[in-house]
Design an enzyme around this catalytic site. Structure first.
Site, mmCIF file in Angstrom:
data_model
loop_
_atom_site.group_PDB
_atom_site.id
_atom_site.type_symbol
_atom_site.label_atom_id
_atom_site.label_comp_id
_atom_site.label_asym_id
_atom_site.label_seq_id
_atom_site.Cartn_x
_atom_site.Cartn_y
_atom_site.Cartn_z
ATOM 1 C CG ASP A 1 -1.543 -1.323 1.530
ATOM 2 O OD1 ASP A 1 -2.436 -1.698 0.772
ATOM 3 O OD2 ASP A 1 -1.126 -1.997 2.494
ATOM 4 C CD GLU B 1 -1.184 -3.372 -6.785
ATOM 5 O OE1 GLU B 1 -2.046 -3.978 -6.128
ATOM 6 O OE2 GLU B 1 -1.401 -2.274 -7.342
HETATM 7 O O1 TRH Z 1 4.819 -6.053 0.811
HETATM 8 P P1 TRH Z 1 3.826 -6.617 -0.116
HETATM 9 O O2 TRH Z 1 3.427 -7.995 0.143
HETATM 10 O O3 TRH Z 1 2.601 -5.687 -0.119
HETATM 11 C C1 TRH Z 1 1.252 -5.811 -0.460
HETATM 12 C C2 TRH Z 1 0.406 -5.581 0.757
HETATM 13 O O4 TRH Z 1 0.474 -6.688 1.592
HETATM 14 C C3 TRH Z 1 -1.012 -5.348 0.374
HETATM 15 O O5 TRH Z 1 -1.853 -5.319 1.495
HETATM 16 C C4 TRH Z 1 -1.462 -6.362 -0.624
HETATM 17 O O6 TRH Z 1 -2.753 -6.134 -1.003
HETATM 18 C C5 TRH Z 1 -0.525 -6.279 -1.784
HETATM 19 O O7 TRH Z 1 0.781 -6.653 -1.357
HETATM 20 C C6 TRH Z 1 -0.942 -7.081 -2.958
HETATM 21 O O8 TRH Z 1 4.400 -6.590 -1.621
HETATM 22 P P2 TRH Z 1 4.679 -5.416 -2.657
HETATM 23 O O9 TRH Z 1 3.397 -4.871 -3.185
HETATM 24 O O10 TRH Z 1 5.612 -5.946 -3.617
HETATM 25 O O11 TRH Z 1 5.386 -4.258 -1.829
HETATM 26 C C7 TRH Z 1 6.696 -4.349 -1.387
HETATM 27 C C8 TRH Z 1 7.371 -2.998 -1.446
HETATM 28 O O12 TRH Z 1 8.595 -3.042 -0.730
HETATM 29 C C9 TRH Z 1 7.694 -2.555 -2.862
HETATM 30 O O13 TRH Z 1 7.456 -1.165 -3.011
HETATM 31 C C10 TRH Z 1 9.191 -2.813 -2.966
HETATM 32 C C11 TRH Z 1 9.624 -2.533 -1.553
HETATM 33 N N1 TRH Z 1 10.904 -3.118 -1.141
HETATM 34 C C12 TRH Z 1 11.932 -2.260 -0.820
HETATM 35 O O14 TRH Z 1 11.792 -1.033 -0.950
HETATM 36 N N2 TRH Z 1 13.104 -2.801 -0.398
HETATM 37 C C13 TRH Z 1 13.309 -4.125 -0.272
HETATM 38 O O15 TRH Z 1 14.418 -4.548 0.121
HETATM 39 C C14 TRH Z 1 12.238 -4.995 -0.623
HETATM 40 C C15 TRH Z 1 12.443 -6.473 -0.519
HETATM 41 C C16 TRH Z 1 11.040 -4.462 -1.037
#
Ligand code: TRH
Length: 377
Positions: A17, A273
């Protein structure tokens, strides 16, 4: 006067989010000259993605975005010109009331979750009348021209390609997170939720004929990794070797650095996402751990994406990819599917770049949002 956007983000869980809204807010400022207030109910999550953020400060400017703590009780504030509630979070009642009180109420949008399902194109941009008399529009990200598109900054693909063509820049980045690329090894990143299938994948990698260097950012999947390694308390920089597999835990890095990690790797396991979209922009084959939804609704989403993504793939490669994604998400034995994927590796690598090029030819979310606003005026 610049148009003022109020973006509301309630951190439900994890980083998706805030990952999406932070990216969008920055882009609206940097590329479209808009003023943005980002209202976040959990600044600690944002601080993981952008370490300059001070989670104890209720109002601060970061990368040109006015970051505001979304705290209750709500303090009265004049709404801007566009209001986005991300992922159906509910606006504070007082703020919604203040919107109706404006002589010209703002454009009100709900930014939805990303899906490749067919119905998305038909629902994108539709208005719905709210009990306060205002209209709210549904803005659906997606992969086709009928949808709201994907988040993609200007010049991103060019920057990614230049980085991938520059071994010294990659080595310097990897070194900054404590990684030294092992000669001849395939580099894989692993960002996932807890997954009982992890052990079988690691077995396959350890037994492989080609060496693999697996980089695992600190996070939820470490518990499964610990189980497989028969250890506990894994932390950044820990390293283990099992057969052909070298595993290294790496620190969770800020959002732009995560892109560079994906760009360095030959294969990326991603989730949720935002990381899922970033892996597509990396132009490398990937494995998606989709966020689990009630009544298994996520399987429809997964298969809808696979159907689109595999359209231009030869059937054997498409099946190999589908088998791997299904095994991972069903938490079943990854061994046979991983073996199957090896035979299609080259085709999948070429396809990843092709898919990226095709998607990058479309207009991105931020530009479509600005256009939506301009047309609405
Ligand atoms: O963290 P996620 O699983 O997030 C979401 C939420 O859970 C949400 O509620 C759900 O509906 C959605 O998934 C589908 O996965 P996501 O979306 O990939 O977000 C992770 C974020 O973290 C992304 O912006 C990349 C960032 N990130 C970093 O900045 N540094 C890191 O080292 C890593 C591993 C990720």
């Amino acid at each position: 006067m610049k148009p003022l956007w109020d973006i509301f983000c309630s951190v439900v869980d994890n980083y998706g989010d805030i990952g999406v809204t932070w990216r969008l807010a920055r882009q609206l400022v940097a590329e479209h000259g808009q003023a943005v207030r980002l209202w976040v109910d959990d600044l600690h999550s944002l601080a993981r993605l952008c370490p300059e953020v001070d989670p104890d400060v209720a109002q601060q400017v970061q990368r040109g975005v006015e970051v505001r703590r979304w705290a209750l009780p709500w303090q009265p504030v004049e709404p801007g010109d566009v209001v986005i509630e991300a992922f159906a979070c509910h606006l504070p009642g007082e703020f919604a009331a203040a919107m109706t009180a404006k002589s010209r109420p703002p454009l009100w949008l709900n930014l939805e979750y990303l899906s490749a399902e067919d119905w998305v194109g038909g629902c994108h941009g539709l208005p719905s009348f709210q009990s306060n008399g205002l209209q709210k529009f549904f803005f659906f990200p997606g992969f086709t021209s009928e949808t709201g598109g994907l988040l993609r900054e200007q010049g991103l693909i060019e920057r990614r390609r230049a980085f991938q063509a520059d071994p010294a820049a990659q080595a310097a980045f990897l070194q900054s997170i404590g990684v030294q690329r092992r000669p001849g090894a395939r580099l894989i990143s692993l960002f996932a939720y807890e997954n009982a299938a992890l052990g079988s994948w690691l077995e396959a990698l350890a037994a492989g004929t080609q060496p693999t260097q697996l980089l695992v950012p600190e996070g939820r999947v470490l518990r499964d990794l610990e189980r497989w390694l028969s250890t506990c308390g894994l932390a950044a920089h820990d390293q283990y070797k099992r057969g052909a597999l070298h595993v290294q835990v790496i620190p969770f890095v800020e959002q732009d650095a995560y892109d560079r990690l994906l760009w360095c790797c030959d294969f990326n396991a991603v989730r949720g996402e935002d990381s899922f979209v970033r892996a597509q922009w990396a132009g490398r084959p990937m494995l998606w751990h989709i966020y689990r939804q009630e009544e298994n609704a996520h399987w429809l989403k997964l298969d809808a994406f696979l159907a689109l993504y595999r359209k231009a793939l030869p059937p054997a490669a498409g099946e190999a990819l589908g088998a791997l994604w299904h095994a991972w998400n069903a938490e079943e034995d990854m061994g046979p599917a991983w073996q199957g994927l090896q035979r299609e590796w080259q085709v999948l690598a070429e396809h990843a770049e092709h898919w990226c090029r095709e998607q990058a030819a479309q207009t991105d979310i931020a530009a479509r949002l600005v256009l939506f606003y301009t047309n609405w005026l």
